[in-house]
Scaffold this motif. Structure first.
Motif, short mmCIF file in Angstrom:
data_model
loop_
_atom_site.label_atom_id
_atom_site.label_comp_id
_atom_site.label_asym_id
_atom_site.label_seq_id
_atom_site.Cartn_x
_atom_site.Cartn_y
_atom_site.Cartn_z
N UNK A 6 -5.57 3.01 -14.69
CA UNK A 6 -5.58 2.46 -16.05
C UNK A 6 -6.92 2.73 -16.73
N UNK A 7 -8.03 2.61 -16.00
CA UNK A 7 -9.33 2.91 -16.59
C UNK A 7 -9.45 4.39 -16.97
N UNK A 8 -8.94 5.27 -16.13
CA UNK A 8 -9.00 6.72 -16.41
C UNK A 8 -8.21 7.07 -17.67
N UNK A 9 -6.98 6.52 -17.79
CA UNK A 9 -6.16 6.82 -18.96
C UNK A 9 -6.79 6.25 -20.22
N UNK A 10 -7.38 5.04 -20.14
CA UNK A 10 -8.01 4.45 -21.32
C UNK A 10 -9.21 5.27 -21.77
N UNK A 11 -10.01 5.74 -20.83
CA UNK A 11 -11.17 6.56 -21.17
C UNK A 11 -10.74 7.89 -21.79
N UNK A 12 -9.68 8.47 -21.27
CA UNK A 12 -9.18 9.73 -21.80
C UNK A 12 -8.67 9.57 -23.23
N UNK A 13 -7.93 8.49 -23.48
CA UNK A 13 -7.41 8.25 -24.83
C UNK A 13 -8.53 7.97 -25.82
N UNK A 14 -9.56 7.24 -25.41
CA UNK A 14 -10.68 6.96 -26.31
C UNK A 14 -11.45 8.23 -26.66
N UNK A 15 -11.62 9.13 -25.70
CA UNK A 15 -12.31 10.40 -25.97
C UNK A 15 -11.51 11.26 -26.95
N UNK A 16 -10.21 11.35 -26.75
CA UNK A 16 -9.39 12.18 -27.64
C UNK A 16 -9.31 11.59 -29.04
N UNK A 17 -9.26 10.25 -29.14
CA UNK A 17 -9.10 9.62 -30.45
C UNK A 17 -10.41 9.51 -31.21
#
Length: 397
Positions: free
Chosen positions: A246-257
């Motif tokens: 969950x932390x990995x996916x949240x970090x990835x989404x924040x970087x892309x957005x």
């Protein structure tokens, strides 16, 4: 006329394509990318060297190759022709009218611009004659990638196959001599490893062409990535362990957005505990990006015989000024191309009209050579030991 001797290195006949490609080149050409891509195995992959590959990756994609090819083709096509029978000028010969309007869709400059373009991109140009009632009426260019050579059993050219769509026409390489009977005219440049086909000048700069295109692609990708080299976020917690799913996916989404795209260029990256940014790419300064791209551009221009100064490529000081570079361009590139074309057309049209015709380019109409012409006229005019008729003959009249 075909030689009666057999080529010793040819054993069987058959049709072959317009371009001679090294093993594996066809597979490389089939790739959509027209530039070199360095794969994970450390091997550079290059675009093909056929007429289609050079046209797509060079003339249609690369601004330096496009301008250089057009510069040569347009300069050579703008020079008018003169016709002679021995020393007598033929001012009203039908060959001059034919060259001024080869067919109903092309005027003379359009026709010869395409012809010289075929030579630059393929090393070959094919002129098909249209003859009615024994008289040569029109000239048409055949696209080089649609023409293949048919070899006879003795290794010499027997015919040419022209493919357009699903139709293939066989055009003889020779016809019986006589007025109005001529075969297909095949113009070609020197090829050290092929007996029947020419080598394209742009093919010698294939590596530079791929490098220049790849530099443009890389530069565009860098700008899309906020003009920053690639890197990685490294998680280094003090107590060990890894990020949860969950932390990995949240970090990835924040970087892309929040940090991707040109809108977010220059936005500072906020890192939480245990995260560190590690750069993994070279900056344009580290790569000497500009100089590498200019060096590739110079190689492309030089392969086509165009002084880099004429295209505005920096770093070339071969000529003192633009005028000298322009004069060298005409003397070393345009005039030799015109001379070899005139020799081939002269022999071909002499057979078509059943009388000797010698074509020559009218060099007095070339503005880039006006300084040389003025110098020649001054020297001849000052020669008091020459008569007026001898002076006229010396300057080409």
């Amino acid at each position: 006329m075909r030689s009666p001797f057999r080529l010793p290195w040819v054993s069987t006949g058959g049709a072959r394509g317009v371009s001679s490609l090294p093993p594996g080149a066809a597979a490389v050409e089939a790739k959509a990318a027209g530039f070199a891509i360095v794969a994970g195995d450390g091997v550079a992959h290059w675009s093909g060297r056929s007429y289609g590959a050079l046209s797509r990756a060079g003339f249609m994609k690369n601004p330096v190759a496009h301008r250089a090819v057009r510069l040569v083709a347009e300069a050579a096509a703008s020079v008018p022709w003169l016709a002679y029978d021995g020393d007598a000028e033929l001012a009203d010969h039908p060959a001059l009218a034919l060259l001024a309007q080869p067919n109903g869709r092309q005027a003379g400059p359009d026709f010869f611009e395409a012809l010289y373009g075929h030579l630059m991109l393929s090393g070959n140009a094919y002129v098909e004659p249209l003859q009615l009632s024994g008289t040569l009426r029109e000239l048409h260019l055949l696209r080089p990638d649609r023409v293949s050579v048919v070899e006879a059993r003795d290794g010499w050219i027997a015919a040419y196959d022209y493919r357009a769509g699903h139709v293939t026409r066989r055009l003889p390489a020779e016809v019986p001599a006589g007025r109005g009977t001529v075969a297909l005219l095949h113009l070609k440049l020197f090829h050290p490893l092929d007996d029947h086909l020419g080598f394209p000048p742009l093919g010698a700069a294939g590596a530079a062409l791929d490098l220049h295109n790849a530099a443009g692609e890389w530069n565009k990708a860098l700008l899309d990535n906020s003009a920053r080299p690639s890197g990685a976020l490294v998680y280094q917690p003090k107590d060990g362990g890894n990020l949860s799913a969950d932390q990995y996916e949240r970090l990835k989404e924040e970087l892309e957005a929040g940090y991707s795209g040109a809108v977010n260029a220059g936005r500072p990256l906020l890192l939480e505990g245990g995260l560190d940014w590690k750069s993994m790419g070279f900056s344009p300064k580290d790569m000497d990006f500009i100089e590498a791209k200019n060096a590739a551009a110079r190689d492309i221009a030089l392969s086509l015989g165009v002084p880099p100064m004429l295209i505005g490529i920096p770093g070339d000081n071969t000529y003192a000024n633009y005028q000298e570079a322009n004069r060298a361009f005409y003397r070393l590139t345009v005039v030799p191309l015109l001379t070899r074309t005139a020799a081939s057309l002269s022999a071909w049209l002499s057979q078509a009209y059943g009388e000797p015709i010698r074509l020559e380019p009218n060099l007095d109409r070339i503005a880039g050579l006006s300084a040389e012409r003025d110098s020649l006229w001054a020297r001849v005019g000052a020669a008091g030991f020459l008569s007026d008729d001898e002076k006229r003959q010396e300057v080409g009249y």
